[in-house]
Write a protein that holds these residues in place. Structure first.
Motif, PDB file in Angstrom:
ATOM      1  N   ALA A 165       7.186 104.663  45.186  1.00 23.13           N
ATOM      2  CA  ALA A 165       7.845 105.874  45.396  1.00 23.13           C
ATOM      3  C   ALA A 165       8.053 106.260  47.091  1.00 23.13           C
ATOM      4  O   ALA A 165       8.540 107.393  47.343  1.00 23.13           O
ATOM      5  N   MET A 166       7.817 105.289  47.767  1.00 26.72           N
ATOM      6  CA  MET A 166       7.937 105.415  49.274  1.00 26.72           C
ATOM      7  C   MET A 166       9.349 105.466  49.726  1.00 26.72           C
ATOM      8  O   MET A 166       9.885 104.571  49.398  1.00 26.72           O
ATOM      9  N   PRO A 167       9.729 106.047  50.637  1.00 27.04           N
ATOM     10  CA  PRO A 167      10.985 106.004  51.492  1.00 27.04           C
ATOM     11  C   PRO A 167      10.792 104.609  52.375  1.00 27.04           C
ATOM     12  O   PRO A 167       9.769 104.479  52.945  1.00 27.04           O
ATOM     13  N   VAL A 168      11.736 103.868  52.580  1.00 25.60           N
ATOM     14  CA  VAL A 168      11.826 102.812  53.324  1.00 25.60           C
ATOM     15  C   VAL A 168      13.173 103.120  54.345  1.00 25.60           C
ATOM     16  O   VAL A 168      14.238 103.705  53.975  1.00 25.60           O
ATOM     17  N   PRO A 169      13.127 102.448  55.664  1.00 24.10           N
ATOM     18  CA  PRO A 169      11.788 101.703  56.075  1.00 24.10           C
ATOM     19  C   PRO A 169      10.933 102.602  56.479  1.00 24.10           C
ATOM     20  O   PRO A 169      10.990 104.017  56.555  1.00 24.10           O
ATOM     21  N   ALA A 170       9.742 101.961  56.621  1.00 25.90           N
ATOM     22  CA  ALA A 170       8.621 103.152  57.231  1.00 25.90           C
ATOM     23  C   ALA A 170       7.727 102.244  58.109  1.00 25.90           C
ATOM     24  O   ALA A 170       7.831 100.799  58.362  1.00 25.90           O
ATOM     25  N   LEU A 171       6.713 102.987  58.726  1.00 21.79           N
ATOM     26  CA  LEU A 171       5.703 102.316  59.775  1.00 21.79           C
ATOM     27  C   LEU A 171       4.371 102.753  59.082  1.00 21.79           C
ATOM     28  O   LEU A 171       4.183 103.551  58.768  1.00 21.79           O
ATOM     29  N   PHE A 172       3.775 101.686  58.907  1.00 18.80           N
ATOM     30  CA  PHE A 172       2.520 101.838  58.150  1.00 18.80           C
ATOM     31  C   PHE A 172       1.287 101.495  59.190  1.00 18.80           C
ATOM     32  O   PHE A 172       1.146 100.488  60.155  1.00 18.80           O
ATOM     33  N   LEU A 191      11.835  95.338  56.234  1.00 23.50           N
ATOM     34  CA  LEU A 191      11.743  96.994  56.377  1.00 23.50           C
ATOM     35  C   LEU A 191      10.419  97.336  56.820  1.00 23.50           C
ATOM     36  O   LEU A 191      10.090  98.628  57.026  1.00 23.50           O
ATOM     37  N   ALA A 192       9.415  96.699  56.205  1.00 18.08           N
ATOM     38  CA  ALA A 192       7.870  97.201  56.696  1.00 18.08           C
ATOM     39  C   ALA A 192       7.567  96.922  58.007  1.00 18.08           C
ATOM     40  O   ALA A 192       7.606  95.772  58.571  1.00 18.08           O
TER      41      ALA A 192
END
Length: 242
Positions: A165-172, A191-192
């Motif tokens: 359910a997460m938006p992308v791109p994203a920073l982890f 994108l991760a």
């Protein structure tokens, strides 16, 4: 009927000396800051030592910086989620210090702590902590304006469920991001994006700007109201429900 007095600070506090404790994970830390400026910080990597060493580390920082506990204007503690034992140790110690000095105490989320180390990031920041049992503590923040703003969470669930359910791109960022890196890359590919290695280890000092903001706003910071935020029930509570 007896009415309890409203919590108030003792006297007028003119300094901005902040003492921040984090025992929510194995990577515990104690930071002494003057406003947003870090004076000194001790970082340890052993959950077993938190209860034995926490107050010794507090005294060590104060002595090295030639400060006294009475000079501390406000206290803060990372109040969860995280290790049940670690949270109890940190919150109990912080409440004792704040009450003894009659100073405000502010609770900060461990996930907010991780996001605080990544200000002005244009991507959503996903803070993941290993919750064991093949689950993560997770929350998503926007840090585009500097201070983390919660977008989703906090929650505890299997990483696959949160990632779906997460938006992308994203920073982890965080221990959960390290542990489930392959799963994240499998889900999002290029994108991760992952935070630099050292930022996966939480540092109490990262929250100094937020603690200072809450202190200067006049927030009461009543130590009696602060409780650990476990998010999920303990094994003992689960056993009682069966």
């Amino acid at each position: 009927m007896t009415i309890s007095p409203v919590w108030s600070w003792e006297g007028r506090v003119t300094s901005e000396l902040l003492l921040i404790l984090d025992t929510s994970t194995t990577a515990g830390s104690v930071a002494l800051c003057r406003g947003e400026h870090l004076l000194a910080e001790i970082v340890v990597d052993s959950l077993a030592n938190h209860s034995d060493q926490l107050l010794l580390h507090v005294q060590q920082l104060l002595t090295e910086q030639q400060c006294t506990l009475a000079e501390v204007a406000a206290f803060a503690v990372i109040d969860g989620p995280g290790s049940f034992t670690g949270l109890r140790v940190g919150v109990t110690a912080a409440k004792g210090l704040a009450r003894a000095c009659h100073r405000p105490l502010f609770g900060i989320s461990s996930l907010h702590l991780l996001a605080s180390a990544l200000p002005y990031v244009t991507l959503p920041v996903c803070a993941f902590l290993d919750a064991r049992k093949k689950e993560i503590y997770a929350a998503t923040f926007s840090t585009a304006t500097g201070s983390p703003c919660l977008l989703d969470g906090p929650c505890v669930l299997p990483p696959q469920q949160f990632l779906a359910a997460m938006p992308v791109p994203a920073l982890f960022v965080g221990s959960g991001a390290v542990l489930y890196r392959d799963l994240i890359v499998e889900r999002f590919g290029p994108l991760a994006i992952f935070a630099p290695g050292p930022l996966h280890t939480p540092r109490a000092s990262s929250t100094a700007p937020l603690v200072l903001q809450r202190f200067q706003s006049g927030e009461s910071g009543d130590p009696g109201l602060l409780l650990p935020r476990y998010i999920r029930p303990s094994d003992a509570e689960i056993a009682q429900q069966k």
